[in-house]
Design an enzyme around this catalytic site. Structure first.
Site, PDB file in Angstrom:
ATOM      1  N   HIS A   1      -3.518  -5.622   1.708  1.00 47.87           N
ATOM      2  CA  HIS A   1      -3.071  -5.856   3.071  1.00 47.87           C
ATOM      3  C   HIS A   1      -4.224  -6.399   3.887  1.00 47.87           C
ATOM      4  O   HIS A   1      -5.128  -7.010   3.342  1.00 47.87           O
ATOM      5  CB  HIS A   1      -2.379  -4.652   3.707  1.00 47.87           C
ATOM      6  CG  HIS A   1      -3.047  -3.343   3.579  1.00 47.87           C
ATOM      7  ND1 HIS A   1      -2.500  -2.195   4.052  1.00 47.87           N
ATOM      8  CD2 HIS A   1      -4.231  -2.980   3.019  1.00 47.87           C
ATOM      9  CE1 HIS A   1      -3.298  -1.195   3.798  1.00 47.87           C
ATOM     10  NE2 HIS A   1      -4.345  -1.635   3.188  1.00 47.87           N
TER      11      HIS A   1
ATOM     12  N   CYS B   1       0.823  -1.211   0.000  1.00 44.66           N
ATOM     13  CA  CYS B   1       0.000   0.000   0.000  1.00 44.66           C
ATOM     14  C   CYS B   1       0.867   1.275   0.000  1.00 44.66           C
ATOM     15  O   CYS B   1       1.505   1.555  -0.999  1.00 44.66           O
ATOM     16  CB  CYS B   1      -0.992  -0.030   1.147  1.00 44.66           C
ATOM     17  SG  CYS B   1      -2.428   1.004   0.809  1.00 44.66           S
TER      18      CYS B   1
HETATM   19  N1  GLN Z   1      -1.905   7.016   2.069  1.00 46.28           N
HETATM   20  C1  GLN Z   1      -1.976   6.152   0.924  1.00 46.28           C
HETATM   21  C2  GLN Z   1      -3.280   6.302   0.169  1.00 46.28           C
HETATM   22  O1  GLN Z   1      -4.295   6.667   0.729  1.00 46.28           O
HETATM   23  C3  GLN Z   1      -1.737   4.726   1.347  1.00 46.28           C
HETATM   24  C4  GLN Z   1      -2.789   4.206   2.268  1.00 46.28           C
HETATM   25  C5  GLN Z   1      -2.420   2.896   2.937  1.00 46.28           C
HETATM   26  O2  GLN Z   1      -1.258   2.549   3.075  1.00 46.28           O
HETATM   27  N2  GLN Z   1      -3.450   2.222   3.425  1.00 46.28           N
HETATM   28  O3  GLN Z   1      -3.340   6.046  -1.004  1.00 46.28           O
END
Ligand code: GLN
Length: 230
Positions: free
Chosen positions: A183, A82
């Site tokens: 995840h 992510c």
């Molecule tokens: N901040 C990033 C997004 O919103 C990754 C989010 C995450 O790692 N869940 O795209």
């Protein structure tokens, strides 16, 4: 970074190594700490909120970028999930702000309105693995990731949004560097993939690993697939 039980991924790797008598040592690397590219067989970056990502991105570029490139260059596994996936790419853009990434994957991410949230399943075909396999997990991201022309995705979306909700592909893979939005956490739901990573990290074939009793792990995988409607 660590969000949505990213630690579960590390525990999964640790247990599966321990059950097989494979030595496992976890070394954390915090902000400002240099990385030794030869100190690990697998480098892991979890997810994070945009605020955490800013801090980590700066640090990744300033103190860890070269080491990560050197590690990937000697075929260590580099896995980003992510937010970690986004930072392995070229950049993550939020409105006017462009956060540079490590550049190990030829992907660019732009935050757009609305979040892509839900259970997700993808079909992957990997080296050393016969046929197509399924990875199931959970995604929650505002960023839309687009692949460079020659960048291979990790898989094809069976259910859920994937990289951007429109391209039909998810994640990215280049050698042993892998990025994915899955995840929740990824590896306990996909034991076969944990083993694939362990094998790659040890430079052996996955079927050289001692088989484990995976009844519970198979149930976890099937449950994650069912949640994604697969
Ligand atoms: N901040 C990033 C997004 O919103 C990754 C989010 C995450 O790692 N869940 O795209």
């Amino acid at each position: 970074m660590n969000i949505y039980a990213d630690r579960g991924n590390l525990l999964m790797l640790e247990r599966r190594c321990a059950w097989r008598g494979i030595g496992f040592e976890l070394i954390a690397s915090g902000l400002g700490e240099r990385l030794d590219p030869d100190a690990g067989d697998l480098f892991y970056i979890g997810g994070g909120q945009d605020r955490d990502q800013r801090l980590c991105a700066e640090d990744l570029i300033e103190t860890k970028r070269e080491a990560l490139h050197a590690a990937a260059g000697r075929d260590a596994v580099v896995l980003g999930v992510c937010g970690g996936y986004q930072l392995l790419g070229r950049s993550y853009t939020l409105d006017e702000e462009r956060i540079p990434g490590v550049g190990l994957l030829d992907v660019e991410t732009v935050r757009e309105g609305g979040r892509l949230i839900g259970n997700v399943a993808i079909e992957v075909r990997l080296a050393d693995t016969e046929g197509a396999r399924v990875l199931a997990g959970f995604e929650n991201h505002g960023g839309r990731t687009r692949l460079g022309e020659r960048q291979e995705p990790l898989g094809r979306v069976l259910s859920g949004y994937g990289n951007d909700g429109t391209s039909g592909v998810e994640g990215a893979i280049a050698g042993n560097t892998i990025g994915t939005y899955l995840h929740g956490p990824l590896l306990p739901k996909n034991a076969w993939f944990a083993d694939w990573l362990i094998a790659r990290a040890l430079a052996i074939e996955p079927d050289e690993l001692v088989e484990l009793d995976d009844a519970l792990e198979r149930d976890a995988h099937l449950s994650a697939r069912r949640a994604a409607g697969i």
